[in-house]
Scaffold this motif. Structure first.
Motif, short mmCIF file in Angstrom:
data_model
loop_
_atom_site.label_atom_id
_atom_site.label_comp_id
_atom_site.label_asym_id
_atom_site.label_seq_id
_atom_site.Cartn_x
_atom_site.Cartn_y
_atom_site.Cartn_z
N TYR A 169 55.07 19.21 41.99
CA TYR A 169 54.57 20.15 40.80
C TYR A 169 53.18 20.07 41.58
N LYS A 170 52.69 21.03 42.07
CA LYS A 170 51.61 21.05 42.26
C LYS A 170 49.75 21.31 41.52
N LYS A 171 49.12 20.30 42.14
CA LYS A 171 47.88 19.72 41.78
C LYS A 171 46.54 20.01 43.14
N GLU A 177 53.05 24.87 38.58
CA GLU A 177 54.51 24.70 39.48
C GLU A 177 54.82 23.93 39.64
N SER A 207 47.84 25.94 37.85
CA SER A 207 47.25 25.60 39.23
C SER A 207 46.13 26.32 38.79
N ASN A 216 57.42 23.27 42.94
CA ASN A 216 58.19 22.95 44.34
C ASN A 216 59.29 23.44 44.57
N GLY A 265 45.92 22.23 45.19
CA GLY A 265 46.83 23.00 45.99
C GLY A 265 47.88 21.99 47.05
N LYS A 266 48.12 20.88 46.51
CA LYS A 266 48.71 19.92 47.47
C LYS A 266 50.13 19.82 46.09
N TRP A 267 51.18 19.31 46.94
CA TRP A 267 52.61 19.78 46.48
C TRP A 267 52.12 17.71 45.99
#
Length: 798
Positions: free
Chosen positions: A342-344, A333, A466, A335, A346-348
């Protein structure tokens, strides 16, 4: 007229002079097999005896001189092969082969071999006190001395390859390429994901993604929303890149080790034949190395000083592909406001950006960037995978590469404890390390870092990154890997098939079907005492019981009223019905069987898949493993032709249509006299040199073509793509065959497909081809008196 005569005489003189100079130039490229050579830096002289097949028997006074000499001798036969191996791994083919290889170079840079090799090289060079460091430096010194003091092979001049010394980093590049060639998931996972997303789980259930209950195992002792139309591009492009490479790669292998309780000599018997893409020069270079306190006879890859397969006077080791799943694809996922985040959890997070420059022969440099997440590099751009970012998790990039250290350890193993410790160092590629020794021990270790997941994950499909539950949790310890030591069965074996469960878990992988393994077990389980001669017969066995079973499954469902419409149909049906699975060149049955199997798969799958996807899915181990599951499932959704409306086709209809089309095709291709349909006419092998891809150079650099026996998943596994024209060009098979009896270690036997030398003018360029094609062997000499008395060629290095 006098002027014309003078001009003609001048031209003839010039042509003759060019011919003479060319002749002497080509002669200067031939390897040196006799005489004396000054090798600056030797602490003492070394002697190299070349036997009748060009195998060097090197005698030195110390280990550094031994490997210095070996590096020189190896380079004079295989320098071009070494060059190709390092350039493939580094993504540097475009420098010498031009713009056609830019995509290939981008691919190898993107998956991380170059970056990883540089890291592992720095770690390795940080400790200069180890024995493997000293050996590697001595070996490299020999290669570079040859480069700087001799004419390089003619391929360098034809292609225009600049002079460049070798370093230890090149060995890590070569081992990284080796790891890539084992990574079957790169070719298969994207295609399976596309089938699942396009047609649904019911189509996947009839394919053999996981362990098939009841099949022969190696006994152990002791989806998110994606544009599915583009996913198969990853599989297709990876496959096309592999086909174009000027370097060999692994496909599979056989090996078995028999307890002394089941041998005539009472000692362990060891056999190995590693299956690789056929190429010229042959994959392996054989050498015998001796100095005080050290003795080794081995098979070496170009540019690697340690024998991947070989033996000393106490122990033998060999390899097959473990086929564990060490590559997984993750859908990331990204940004929407920043494509480099990317999201890891729940955080960018910021992606790692690597800028790369590819130098291109005859064209401008190509600059590009590689984006990397925690899981691995984003592979979309290089493999045309659409817009949704897909990252590649690869064990090779996650663990230290200690392959060189592992094989140094095996080369110096003298007991089972030494070998087990060496095998434990291997992370990727996954290998089955086969072992036997003079003390009566025999063992097999699944040597790999096997990925551990928190929950069951279907790793042959793209994984949603995700969900943190889907992310790998690390790797199992070596103690949790499948292995067997001194099994009460009296033998161990590996044919790339699924290992038995460990702690109730079948580790996921791309394992070969049970065909070869089951045949090996059936033969070895007979009440017989084994020797080298019996093992040789087994090594070249070309009977497939699985092919007979599948053939009978198809024939039993064919509509007999259709068969009876033609004499040729009836004859073909009758001949195939009586088949015992043999694949000799004089036989008709394999010709019918493989044509029929191609037509069955076309009728079964070509309506759902496009041409590229179809050719991909019928290639390799996966389809061979799927066939027994699919053909025996009368209710499979694959039997229905999705292009026909208001009609549901049955398995019997598909088999009948396929049979008619297969025989009709053979009549058109081979004539209507079925006795002319011979396996040797359609099943051929040619060993191709990278330069031999261009005519007329193929006449000088390639070896073959030859009519050949064997077939898909016979023990003598001479495999091919199931083509649409009824011609089966063998792409891979046994890259060597070795049999070792520990009762007589100095008279082991082996053979390689073509010859020792990579120099096309050498008498050893193809002098083993006849032996190999007829299933014969030659001696692996280790007795010094015999070597000195029988070897006609000797070089003294001073």
């Amino acid at each position: 007229m006098k002027i014309v005569k003078k001009i003609l005489l001048g031209l003839l003189t010039l042509i003759l002079l060019v011919f003479i100079l060319g002749f002497f130039y080509l002669q200067s490229l031939k390897p040196t097999y006799s005489g004396e050579i000054d090798l600056d830096g030797l602490s003492n002289y070394t002697e190299v005896y070349f036997d009748d097949y060009g195998i060097p028997h090197i005698y030195a006074q110390n280990i550094e001189d031994l490997y210095y000499t070996f590096g020189y001798v190896h380079a004079q036969e295989r320098l071009f092969q070494m060059e190709m191996m390092r350039r493939v791994g580094a993504g540097r083919l475009s420098e010498i082969l031009g713009p056609d290889f830019v995509k290939t170079d981008k691919f190898f840079r993107t998956i991380g071999i170059k970056e990883k090799a540089e890291k592992d090289y720095k770690v390795f060079m940080s400790d200069t006190t180890t024995q493997e460091y000293k050996i590697i430096q001595s070996y490299l010194k020999g290669i570079n001395y040859y480069i700087n003091n001799n004419n390089r092979p003619i391929e360098f001049r034809l292609i225009g390859i600049p002079k460049e010394e070798f370093t230890a980093k090149d060995m890590f590049l070569a081992s990284g390429y080796m790891a890539f060639s084992f990574a079957a998931g790169l070719k298969l996972d994207p295609l399976l994901t596309q089938i699942n997303l396009k047609y649904g789980q019911k189509y996947i259930e009839d394919l053999a993604l996981n362990h098939v209950p009841g099949t022969q195992t190696i006994p152990v002792y002791k989806n998110p929303l994606v544009n599915y139309s583009q996913l198969s591009n990853i599989s297709y492009n990876t496959n096309e890149i592999m086909k174009s490479l000027p370097a060999p790669y692994f496909y599979g292998s056989n090996s078995w080790v028999i307890s002394g309780k089941k041998t005539e000599s009472g000692k362990v018997l060891f056999a190995n034949d590693a299956h690789m893409k056929f190429a010229q020069p042959a994959v392996w270079y054989e050498a015998h190395l001796e100095c005080p306190g050290f003795s080794l006879y081995g098979n070496f890859l170009g540019g690697i000083p340690f024998a991947l397969i070989g033996h000393n006077r106490d122990a033998a080791w060999g390899i097959t592909m473990l086929e564990n799943d060490d590559t997984d694809f993750f859908i990331e996922e990204v940004n929407p406001e920043n494509a480099n985040m990317y999201k890891k959890n729940g955080k960018w997070r910021k992606m790692k950006i690597i800028l790369e420059t590819i130098k291109v022969k005859g064209s401008a440099d190509v600059n590009f960037q590689i984006r990397k997440t925690f899981n691995g590099p984003i592979i979309n751009d290089v493999l045309d995978a659409g817009d949704k970012p897909i990252s590649l998790f690869w064990t090779y990039n996650k663990k230290p590469n200690k392959l060189l250290q592992a094989f140094y350890g095996l080369n110096n193993s003298h007991n089972i404890e030494d070998a087990r410790k060496a095998a434990s160092l291997i992370a990727a590629p996954g290998l089955n390390i086969m072992y036997g020794d003079v003390h009566g021990n025999y063992a097999w270790w699944g040597a790999a870092s096997i990925i551990k997941y928190k929950q069951p994950v279907q790793t042959k499909m793209f994984i949603d990154a995700s969900d943190k539950k889907n992310i790998p949790q690390g790797f199992y310890d070596f103690a949790d890997n499948p292995f067997s030591e001194n099994s009460p069965q009296g033998f161990i074996f590996s044919s790339n098939n699924q290992p038995a469960a460990v702690n109730g878990l079948f580790y996921p992988g791309y394992y070969a079907p049970e065909s070869r393994a089951k045949r090996i077990v059936n033969i070895l389980s007979k009440d017989s005492l084994w020797n080298i001669e019996k093992t040789n017969i087994m090594n070249t066995d070309v009977i497939s019981n699985t092919a007979v079973s599948l053939s009978n499954t198809i024939l039993s469902e064919i509509d007999q009223s259709v068969v009876n419409k033609s004499k040729t149909y009836k004859k073909a049906f009758s001949v195939l019905k009586k088949w015992n699975g043999n694949h000799l060149t004089t036989m008709t049955e394999p010709v019918i069987y493989y044509r029929l199997m191609r037509k069955v798969l076309e009728e079964c799958m070509a309506d759902e898949l496009d041409e590229k996807e179809f050719e991909l899915i019928i290639s390799g181990h996966f389809m061979q493993k799927t066939l027994p599951v699919l053909l025996n499932n009368e209710k499979s959704v694959w039997w229905d032709n999705v292009l026909t409306k208001n009609k549901l086709e049955t398995r019997s209809e598909i088999f009948t249509i396929a049979f008619v089309k297969a025989v009709d095709a053979l009549i058109e291709e081979q004539g209507d006299d079925i006795t002319d349909w011979k396996w040797g006419n359609v099943h051929t092998v040619e060993h191709q040199n990278p330069v031999g891809k261009m005519k007329p150079l193929n006449k000088f650099f390639n070896v073959g073509p030859f009519s050949t026996w064997g077939g898909t998943e016979t023990i003598n596994n001479l495999n091919f793509h199931l083509s649409d024209n009824g011609i089966y060009k063998v792409s891979y098979g046994p890259s060597m065959r070795i049999i070792i009896d520990f009762a007589d270690i100095e008279n082991s036997v082996s053979v390689i497909p073509t010859g020792q030398s990579g120099m096309f003018l050498s008498k050893h360029y193809n002098d083993q081809a006849e032996l190999y094609n007829s299933g014969k062997y030659r001696k692996q000499m280790m007795n010094m008196q015999e070597i000195i008395s029988t070897c006609k060629n000797k070089v003294i290095f001073k």
